[in-house]
Enzyme design. Structure first.
Site, PDB file in Angstrom:
ATOM      1  N   ASN A   1     -18.003 -30.507  23.199  1.00 42.63           N
ATOM      2  CA  ASN A   1     -19.026 -29.469  23.834  1.00 42.63           C
ATOM      3  C   ASN A   1     -19.218 -28.372  22.840  1.00 42.63           C
ATOM      4  O   ASN A   1     -18.525 -27.486  22.668  1.00 42.63           O
ATOM      5  CB  ASN A   1     -18.383 -29.089  24.975  1.00 42.63           C
TER       6      ASN A   1
ATOM      7  N   HIS B   1     -19.763 -27.840  34.454  1.00 48.78           N
ATOM      8  CA  HIS B   1     -18.846 -26.733  33.505  1.00 48.78           C
ATOM      9  C   HIS B   1     -18.715 -25.306  34.379  1.00 48.78           C
ATOM     10  O   HIS B   1     -19.771 -24.773  34.859  1.00 48.78           O
ATOM     11  CB  HIS B   1     -19.425 -26.716  32.224  1.00 48.78           C
TER      12      HIS B   1
ATOM     13  N   SER C   1      -8.729 -25.174  25.284  1.00 50.62           N
ATOM     14  CA  SER C   1      -8.199 -24.949  24.225  1.00 50.62           C
ATOM     15  C   SER C   1      -7.160 -26.145  23.583  1.00 50.62           C
ATOM     16  O   SER C   1      -6.098 -25.934  23.031  1.00 50.62           O
ATOM     17  CB  SER C   1      -6.853 -23.778  24.184  1.00 50.62           C
TER      18      SER C   1
ATOM     19  N   GLU D   1     -10.600 -29.028  33.518  1.00 51.30           N
ATOM     20  CA  GLU D   1     -10.735 -27.731  32.631  1.00 51.30           C
ATOM     21  C   GLU D   1     -10.279 -26.660  33.488  1.00 51.30           C
ATOM     22  O   GLU D   1     -11.087 -25.722  33.860  1.00 51.30           O
ATOM     23  CB  GLU D   1     -12.094 -27.557  32.063  1.00 51.30           C
TER      24      GLU D   1
ATOM     25  N   GLU E   1     -18.435 -22.456  33.004  1.00 51.90           N
ATOM     26  CA  GLU E   1     -19.358 -21.496  32.632  1.00 51.90           C
ATOM     27  C   GLU E   1     -20.586 -21.605  33.228  1.00 51.90           C
ATOM     28  O   GLU E   1     -21.412 -20.675  33.601  1.00 51.90           O
ATOM     29  CB  GLU E   1     -19.685 -21.720  31.234  1.00 51.90           C
TER      30      GLU E   1
ATOM     31  N   LYS F   1     -21.479 -26.159  23.063  1.00 51.49           N
ATOM     32  CA  LYS F   1     -21.756 -24.957  23.828  1.00 51.49           C
ATOM     33  C   LYS F   1     -23.037 -24.400  23.371  1.00 51.49           C
ATOM     34  O   LYS F   1     -23.844 -25.059  22.681  1.00 51.49           O
ATOM     35  CB  LYS F   1     -20.687 -23.910  24.089  1.00 51.49           C
TER      36      LYS F   1
HETATM   37  P1  13P Z   1     -12.293 -24.690  24.235  1.00 51.57           P
HETATM   38  O1  13P Z   1     -11.830 -25.776  23.718  1.00 51.57           O
HETATM   39  O2  13P Z   1     -13.042 -23.777  23.310  1.00 51.57           O
HETATM   40  O3  13P Z   1     -11.125 -24.027  24.994  1.00 51.57           O
HETATM   41  O4  13P Z   1     -13.476 -24.946  25.594  1.00 51.57           O
HETATM   42  C1  13P Z   1     -13.001 -25.963  26.284  1.00 51.57           C
HETATM   43  C2  13P Z   1     -14.296 -26.179  27.115  1.00 51.57           C
HETATM   44  O5  13P Z   1     -14.800 -25.410  27.999  1.00 51.57           O
HETATM   45  C3  13P Z   1     -14.823 -27.746  26.830  1.00 51.57           C
HETATM   46  O6  13P Z   1     -15.861 -27.797  27.785  1.00 51.57           O
END
Ligand code: 13P
Length: 248
Positions: A9, A95, A210, A166, A97, A11
């Site tokens: 992802n 997600h 992470s 997540e 976010e 982002k």
């Molecule tokens: P990180 O791997 O940067 O923690 O992000 C995880 C994530 O939100 C994948 O969708």
């Protein structure tokens, strides 16, 4: 047994030059992976990445979001049919976010899953608790509530989804869930899927938060962890390739 899935992802990162460099480096190093692999660039770059991936069987294309509407007056939205036009195979839905910053509710997420499935795109449905919810002992309740909205609306198609656990407190923080913490929640999600479909073993439940080249193998060795949804580490080809190799 179903193949594991490692999805990157990206982002809201990247640009034409950076995307090209990243994809070319991935393709040069990936060989024939034992798992399924996907990258999810921001929507404006789907066409670019589709072309870069053309001819590769090793890496598939994913999107980060989809509209809950089919078409029409929804400025800024991107429909499932539009994603399909660009060869999108997977779509991240719900997600944390987006739940947090775009006020996406469980019902919105369930509707988006429905749109993706109807277009022949596999939704990667994200669930996960905040740190506060974990501290209050609410983890199971939260993830079950989030998944049950999706199960409720999508009934018999539920075995076609991918789930991603997540934990919000683990995203972008470097604070990964321990393999046993993650496995515990994955087992809860598997049981919930089993109650909804006889094909629950076929549903891949990814871990995200992470995950990196150093901790991937141990997480992916857990019985109910069927892959990873990778943020930061998916922007560095060598790291992402190590995670792919760990899923073999
Ligand atoms: P990180 O791997 O940067 O923690 O992000 C995880 C994530 O939100 C994948 O969708």
């Amino acid at each position: 047994m179903t193949k594991k899935l490692i999805a990157g992802n990206w982002k809201m990162n990247g640009g034409l030059d950076a995307n090209q460099a990243l994809v070319l480096e991935l393709l040069a190093g990936i060989g024939q992976p034992a798992c399924d692999v996907a990258v999810c660039p921001p929507a404006p770059y789907l066409g670019q990445v589709q072309l870069l991936l053309a001819g590769s069987k090793a890496v598939e294309l994913g999107a980060q979001d989809v509209s809950r509407h089919e078409s029409g007056a929804y400025t800024g939205d991107v429909s499932a049919a539009m994603l399909k036009d660009f060869g999108v195979r997977y779509c991240i839905v719900g997600h944390s976010e987006r739940r947090q910053h775009q006020a996406e509710s469980d019902v919105h997420v369930a509707l988006k899953v429905q749109r993706a499935l109807a277009a022949g795109i596999t939704p990667i449905v994200c669930v996960g608790e905040t740190l506060r919810e974990r501290e209050e002992g609410m983890t199971e309740f939260i993830v079950k509530r989030q998944l049950s909205a999706v199960v409720h609306l999508n009934g018999h198609c539920i075995s076609e989804i991918v789930v991603a656990y997540e934990p919000v407190w683990a995203i972008g923080t470097g604070q990964t869930a321990t393999p046993s913490q993650a496995q515990q929640v994955h087992a809860v999600l598997r049981a919930q899927l089993k109650a909804a479909t006889e094909h629950a073993e076929r549903v891949r439940i990814l871990y995200g938060g992470s995950m990196n080249a150093a901790n991937a193998a141990e997480l992916l060795a857990q019985p109910d962890i069927d892959g990873g949804l990778i943020g930061g580490a998916s922007l560095k080809a060598p790291d992402f390739l190590k995670i792919v190799a760990a899923a073999g």
